[in-house]
Design a protein around this motif. Structure first.
Motif, PDB file in Angstrom:
ATOM      1  N   UNK A 266     -65.687  13.264 158.914  1.00  0.00           N
ATOM      2  CA  UNK A 266     -64.562  14.166 159.177  1.00  0.00           C
ATOM      3  C   UNK A 266     -64.926  15.608 158.835  1.00  0.00           C
ATOM      4  N   UNK A 267     -65.554  15.806 157.684  1.00  0.00           N
ATOM      5  CA  UNK A 267     -65.919  17.163 157.268  1.00  0.00           C
ATOM      6  C   UNK A 267     -66.951  17.782 158.210  1.00  0.00           C
ATOM      7  N   UNK A 268     -67.915  17.011 158.628  1.00  0.00           N
ATOM      8  CA  UNK A 268     -68.955  17.543 159.545  1.00  0.00           C
ATOM      9  C   UNK A 268     -68.350  17.872 160.897  1.00  0.00           C
ATOM     10  N   UNK A 269     -67.429  17.036 161.370  1.00  0.00           N
ATOM     11  CA  UNK A 269     -66.798  17.324 162.673  1.00  0.00           C
ATOM     12  C   UNK A 269     -65.931  18.578 162.582  1.00  0.00           C
TER      13      UNK A 269
END
Length: 128
Positions: free
Chosen positions: A121-124
């Motif tokens: 989620x954080x990378x996206x």
């Protein structure tokens, strides 16, 4: 044999020699031309052989480098196999042990899955 006859034969030989002299000169020009062509072709052949020798040396050096690389990969795979087999043995031992260890294993597994989704989620979000 008389002197006139000897002179006639000598004159005849001279005539024969004169007759072949232009032809020999003509053959000499052809021979020179063929010799020059052979030298040019020999120089081309030397250049090509030199290029092939250099190419063969480069191929040999590249093959040696690739063999060394593959040997290093083999040793790396062996060490990774040893590490993984040790981890699998420890995991199997933990699974076969008492009920408390199974509960801990379940919590660790769920935690790893949650961490994976959180990182995803954080990378996206960062890429947007």
């Amino acid at each position: 044999m008389s002197a006139a006859a000897a002179a006639g034969q000598s004159g005849g030989d001279s005539g024969v020699t004169e007759c072949f002299t232009p032809m020999t000169g003509g053959h000499g020009a052809v021979d020179d031309m063929l010799d020059a062509e052979n030298k040019r072709m020999a120089e081309n052949l030397v250049t090509k052989v030199s290029r092939l020798k250099s190419l063969a040396y480069d191929i040999d050096r590249e093959a040696d480098d690739q063999n060394e690389y593959l040997d290093n990969m083999d040793s790396n795979f062996l060490s990774a196999t040893g590490l993984l087999s040790g981890s699998v043995k420890r995991f199997s031992t933990m699974v076969r042990s008492s009920r408390d260890n199974r509960r801990i294993l379940c919590y660790v597994s769920v935690g790893l899955v949650l961490v994976f989704f959180l990182l995803y989620y954080l990378i996206s979000r960062i890429q947007r």
